[in-house]
Structures are given as C-alpha cells and as structure tokens.
Design an enzyme around this catalytic site. Structure first.
Site, PDB file in Angstrom:
ATOM      1  N   SER A 142     -32.155 -53.968  32.005  1.00 30.33           N
ATOM      2  CA  SER A 142     -31.133 -54.825  31.404  1.00 30.33           C
ATOM      3  C   SER A 142     -30.919 -55.985  32.360  1.00 30.33           C
ATOM      4  O   SER A 142     -31.281 -55.883  33.547  1.00 30.33           O
ATOM      5  CB  SER A 142     -29.830 -54.030  31.266  1.00 30.33           C
ATOM      6  N   TYR A 155     -23.539 -47.916  34.376  1.00 26.94           N
ATOM      7  CA  TYR A 155     -24.634 -48.627  33.688  1.00 26.94           C
ATOM      8  C   TYR A 155     -25.330 -49.587  34.649  1.00 26.94           C
ATOM      9  O   TYR A 155     -26.568 -49.613  34.748  1.00 26.94           O
ATOM     10  CB  TYR A 155     -24.045 -49.389  32.494  1.00 26.94           C
TER      11      TYR A 155
END
Ligand code: NAD
Length: 260
Positions: A142, A155
């Site tokens: 990401s 995350y």
C-alpha cells in the site's frame, strides 16, 4: 503470455485481488482463488476473463490468519497444478483507532493477515519456484508501506513490513529467475475503502459522493481512485519478460500521494 503458469492470489473474492486474478487469467494463467464470501460470482468472472485461453480456476478457503490453513492451501494448489508460479499476496484488512485504544486482537489479526501470511505463502512457494528457475511474488502492500497515516498503526506497520519482506525476498533470489516486487496503491474504491467512505459520510453528515471527495482530497492529488483493473495490469507487467530484472521495488499507483 502466461499460458501454462499457475497464479495463486490471496484475498481474490473481492476488490483488488479479483482484479489481479482476472488480469492474470486474461494472459492465460490458471488461477487459485482465495478469500471469504461469495465464490461463485468471482469464479465466473475469472473464468470469463480467461475463456479464450481455457484457463482453469480453483478455490481454497484458507484463512490467511492461520499458518496451518496456508500450508494446506499451498499443498493443494501444488497437487492440482504442479506448482504455484505466480504468488500474489493480497489478502488484507483494516482497523482504525489511536494506538492507545487499538484492540490487541485487532492488532494481532491485521499483522497476521496483512504481513505474516505473505511470509508463510512465500516460504512455501519459493522452493518450487527456485527449482523451476522462474517465479513471481507480487506483494500488494500500500502507499501505507511507504508513508504513515494517523489511526492506522497495525496496517501501516504491516505494510511497511511487507515492503521490507519484498526487498529481502528479492535479494535472496536476485541471481535466479524468481523476482519479488510490491505494489503500493493509494485509494481504490473496494469494500475495504467504502467502509472508510461510509465512516466519513456519517462523521461529517455528507453524501456518499462528497465523502469520497473528502477522502481523496486529504491524500490523493489526482482526486481519482486507482482501479483494480489498473493494478491488474501492473501485476501483468511484473510477470512479463520485460520485468525480469525488476527486483525488490515498491511501485506506487497512488495518484501522487507519496510524492507530496
Ligand atoms: P477487499 O475488502 O475488497 O478484499 C479483501 C479480500 O481479502 C477479500 O477477498 C476477503 O475475503 C479477503 N480476506 C480478508 N480477510 C481474509 C482472511 N483472513 N483470509 C483470507 N482472505 C481474507 O479489500 P481490497 O481493497 O481489495 O484490499 C486488497 C489488498 O489491497 C489489501 O491487502 C489492502 O490492504 C490493499 N490495499 C487496498 C487499498 C484500497 O484503497 N482499497 C489501498 C492500498 C492497499
């Protein structure tokens, strides 16, 4: 281009994973799907994408938070197709809270699903890839593998970890035909992000469209979502001969997010 190869895409019953599975099937790869929820719909979409090449599509419901499930998935994929040639580590979840309020269970699941699963699939896929002297490991990290955002401790930590794992895997195999690279999307409008749009809409009393604009405006200069189709084509490039010497990169498709 990928006829005769087998691609296992984790978390491919939805969103980005499904987009990548379809793009690889279009290139002729047999596909092993994985993930929760409806399987028949995604399976039909991947079969349609690979129809011209008569691809085969299998499914394994392994829970990516469980190492034993992952071992079973890797064994059954190899038993069915001989070998996993292309491994796409994509399954992922999100949880949003300040560090001091972050639930310990949620921390453990985000790290297990978003990071440790990629270690397990990679360690189990690499021996056969090395014997064949060809393999592609594509880690869906990401932009949060490159920069941080408040309230996303697990995350961001997991995705930075995935970028690190990508570099090490690439280096350990640098003299072989096995490459490992990461894809770093910005916002992609999948169920994972729609939840965050819904939260913004509720928090600020906004319509769905205005909440999307607010979300994009905070981070993504292009003011556009990246699509699963675009990410699928990047995965196809990593599998192409032109990418034989692309090793250990973290390639963002983020509308300029990380350029700021
Ligand atoms: P999504 O929610 O649409 O899909 C997630 C997939 O993972 C689904 O198939 C789901 O069933 C599967 N999954 C979830 N938990 C699982 C588990 N324990 N075991 C097996 N499968 C499981 O999400 P998405 O947006 O397509 O995200 C896919 C990946 O892309 C994730 O790793 C995410 O972090 C990453 N990503 C997404 C965005 C975005 O904006 N959507 C941006 C950057 C990175």
């Amino acid at each position: 281009m990928l006829k005769g190869k087998t691609a296992l895409v984790t978390g491919s019953t939805s969103g980005i994973g499904l987009g990548i599975a379809k793009a690889l099937a279009r290139q002729g790869a047999n596909i092993v799907l994985n993930g929760f929820g409806d399987v028949d719909g995604p399976r039909a979409e991947v079969l349609a994408a690979g129809a011209a090449a008569e691809v085969q599509v299998a499914y394994h419901g392994a829970d990516m938070s469980r190492a034993a499930d992952i071992e079973d998935m890797m064994k059954s994929s190899a038993a069915q197709f001989g070998r996993v040639d292309i491994l796409v580590n994509n399954a992922g979840i999100q949880h949003v809270a300040n560090v001091e309020d972050f639930s310990v269970e949620r921390w453990d699941s985000v790290i297990a699903i978003n990071l440790s699963s990629a270690f397990h699939t990679s360690r189990l896929a690499l021996p056969a890839m090395k014997s064949a002297n060809w393999g592609r490991i594509i880690n869906v990290a990401s932009v949060h593998g490159l920069v941080g955002s408040a309230q996303k401790a697990a995350y961001v930590a997991a995705k930075h970890g995935v970028v690190g794992l990508t570099k090490v895997t690439a280096l350990e195999n640098a003299t072989t035909g096995v490459t490992c690279n990461a894809i770093c999307p910005g916002w992609v409008l999948t169920p994972l992000v729609q939840k965050q749009v819904d939260a913004k809409a509720a928090e600020h009393g906004l319509s769905n469209e205005d909440a999307k604009k607010l979300l994009l405006g905070e981070k993504e200069p292009s003011m556009q979502f990246t699509t699963p189709e675009e990410l699928g084509e990047l995965a196809v490039f990593f599998c192409s001969p032109a990418a034989n010497n692309v090793r250990g990169v973290a390639w963002n498709m983020d509308g300029g997010w990380a350029a700021q």
